[in-house]
Design a protein around this motif. Sequence first.
Motif, short mmCIF file in Angstrom:
data_model
loop_
_atom_site.label_atom_id
_atom_site.label_comp_id
_atom_site.label_asym_id
_atom_site.label_seq_id
_atom_site.Cartn_x
_atom_site.Cartn_y
_atom_site.Cartn_z
N THR A 85 1.04 -9.45 2.65
CA THR A 85 0.12 -8.32 2.59
C THR A 85 -1.29 -8.83 2.85
OG1 THR A 85 -0.63 -6.45 1.25
CG2 THR A 85 -0.25 -8.53 0.09
N SER A 86 -2.22 -7.90 3.02
CA SER A 86 -3.63 -8.23 3.17
C SER A 86 -4.44 -6.97 2.96
CB SER A 86 -3.93 -8.79 4.58
OG SER A 86 -3.75 -7.77 5.56
N VAL A 87 -5.73 -7.14 2.68
CA VAL A 87 -6.59 -5.97 2.51
C VAL A 87 -6.61 -5.14 3.79
CG1 VAL A 87 -8.96 -5.18 2.12
CG2 VAL A 87 -8.04 -7.06 0.75
N GLU A 88 -6.67 -5.82 4.91
CA GLU A 88 -6.77 -5.12 6.19
C GLU A 88 -5.53 -4.28 6.47
OE1 GLU A 88 -7.30 -8.36 5.72
OE2 GLU A 88 -9.51 -8.26 5.78
N SER A 89 -4.35 -4.84 6.23
CA SER A 89 -3.12 -4.09 6.49
C SER A 89 -2.98 -2.91 5.53
CB SER A 89 -1.90 -5.01 6.39
OG SER A 89 -1.75 -5.54 5.08
N VAL A 90 -3.37 -3.10 4.26
CA VAL A 90 -3.29 -2.01 3.29
C VAL A 90 -4.30 -0.92 3.64
CG1 VAL A 90 -3.64 -1.37 0.88
CG2 VAL A 90 -2.36 -3.44 1.45
N ASN A 110 -5.18 -0.05 6.52
CA ASN A 110 -4.61 0.71 7.62
C ASN A 110 -3.59 1.74 7.13
OD1 ASN A 110 -6.07 -0.62 9.61
ND2 ASN A 110 -4.49 -2.20 9.91
N VAL A 111 -2.95 1.45 5.99
CA VAL A 111 -1.96 2.36 5.42
C VAL A 111 -2.62 3.43 4.57
CG1 VAL A 111 0.00 2.53 3.83
CG2 VAL A 111 -0.12 0.64 5.46
N VAL A 112 -3.54 3.02 3.71
CA VAL A 112 -4.11 3.92 2.70
C VAL A 112 -5.35 4.64 3.22
CG1 VAL A 112 -4.99 4.08 0.34
CG2 VAL A 112 -3.22 2.40 0.90
N GLY A 113 -6.17 3.95 3.99
CA GLY A 113 -7.36 4.59 4.53
C GLY A 113 -8.64 3.91 4.08
N SER A 114 -9.73 4.34 4.67
CA SER A 114 -11.06 3.79 4.36
C SER A 114 -12.00 4.86 3.82
CB SER A 114 -11.66 3.17 5.63
OG SER A 114 -10.82 2.15 6.14
N ASP A 115 -11.43 5.88 3.20
CA ASP A 115 -12.26 6.95 2.65
C ASP A 115 -13.26 6.38 1.63
OD1 ASP A 115 -10.61 9.58 3.55
OD2 ASP A 115 -9.24 7.96 3.01
N SER A 120 -4.41 -9.14 -5.53
CA SER A 120 -4.89 -10.37 -4.89
C SER A 120 -4.82 -10.24 -3.38
CB SER A 120 -4.03 -11.56 -5.34
OG SER A 120 -2.74 -11.49 -4.77
N PHE A 121 -3.92 -9.35 -2.91
CA PHE A 121 -3.65 -9.18 -1.48
C PHE A 121 -3.27 -10.52 -0.83
CE2 PHE A 121 -6.49 -5.64 -2.59
CZ PHE A 121 -5.70 -4.57 -2.17
N GLU A 122 -2.76 -11.44 -1.66
CA GLU A 122 -2.30 -12.75 -1.18
C GLU A 122 -1.03 -13.18 -1.90
OE1 GLU A 122 -5.53 -15.42 -1.90
OE2 GLU A 122 -6.79 -14.62 -0.28
N GLY A 123 -0.45 -12.31 -2.70
CA GLY A 123 0.73 -12.66 -3.48
C GLY A 123 0.35 -13.24 -4.83
N MET A 124 1.35 -13.73 -5.54
CA MET A 124 1.16 -14.21 -6.91
C MET A 124 0.60 -15.63 -6.90
SD MET A 124 4.54 -12.67 -8.77
CE MET A 124 4.72 -10.90 -8.98
N GLY A 129 0.76 -1.25 0.00
CA GLY A 129 0.00 0.00 0.00
C GLY A 129 0.79 1.29 0.00
N GLY A 130 2.12 1.23 -0.12
CA GLY A 130 2.92 2.45 -0.07
C GLY A 130 2.61 3.42 -1.18
N THR A 131 2.61 2.94 -2.43
CA THR A 131 2.34 3.86 -3.54
C THR A 131 0.86 4.24 -3.61
OG1 THR A 131 2.23 1.94 -5.06
CG2 THR A 131 4.31 3.15 -4.92
N ALA A 132 -0.02 3.34 -3.17
CA ALA A 132 -1.43 3.70 -3.08
C ALA A 132 -1.63 4.83 -2.08
CB ALA A 132 -2.27 2.49 -2.68
#
Length: 251
Positions: A146-151, A153-158, A124-128, A101-104
């Motif tokens: 990675t996971s949807v939940e962790s991303v 937390n980084v990017v937001g829930s707007d 996929s939020f689960e790798g390749m 989620g860094g670039t997102a």
Amino acid sequence: MVNLTTIRTTRMPWVEVARSITPPVIWSWLFSRLVVRDIPDSNMYKPGFSPWLNPSFQDFFHQHVEPHTVVTMPRAWTLWQGLGQALNVPGAVMEAGVFQGGTARLLREVLGKRADRTLYLFDSFEGMHSVTEHNDRHQVGDFADTSVESVRNVVGSDPFIDYRKGWVPDTFAGLEHETFCFAHIDLDLYQGVVDTLNFVYPRLSRGGIIVLDDYGFASCPGARRAVDEFFADKPERPLALQTCQALIHKL
């Protein structure tokens, strides 16, 4: 006698010779004192003008982007500037290949709190899940930490952020009538890049921008092959950058 205040470094071979025999720390100091001197933003010449060294951008990158990505600061700057320009034309924003989620997070920062643009995040939020042996050098399971939940937390829930978990092109379903102004494609794999270009290119506004992160990396030969094949019969030509990214500006 050479006037050191007007050195033309790109046309004076002796400068390259001097650099090759001078310790890097000393050369950097000499270059700064004798060539860069009092140019505005002189601290951002390393050795050429490097706008990603702007202190405010560096602070943002190190705090919010770098801990959640393998994308370097110069590549992040390409995204920052590219999206800033693309927002002059209509359409949503997308990133295919989100990882942690860094670039997102960077794209969200450029968008701010705009309610008129959607940020679609495809991963996929689960790798390749699969790779093509003759095109790709990655292995099944790469980028799985990675996971949807962790991303989130980084990017937001707007409300303007739409997380699309799954494998492209399946996750494009329901967006057939969407228009885009900007796409960041960072999927590494031949088929993923092909599928994403097939989807986003016909929906990209004129003047819109696609940034392809993996174009120049030897670890992702399939990504470059996918791009070159796709644009072989298009009016646009991939602009290869020294960052190993490629840039498409829709005509």
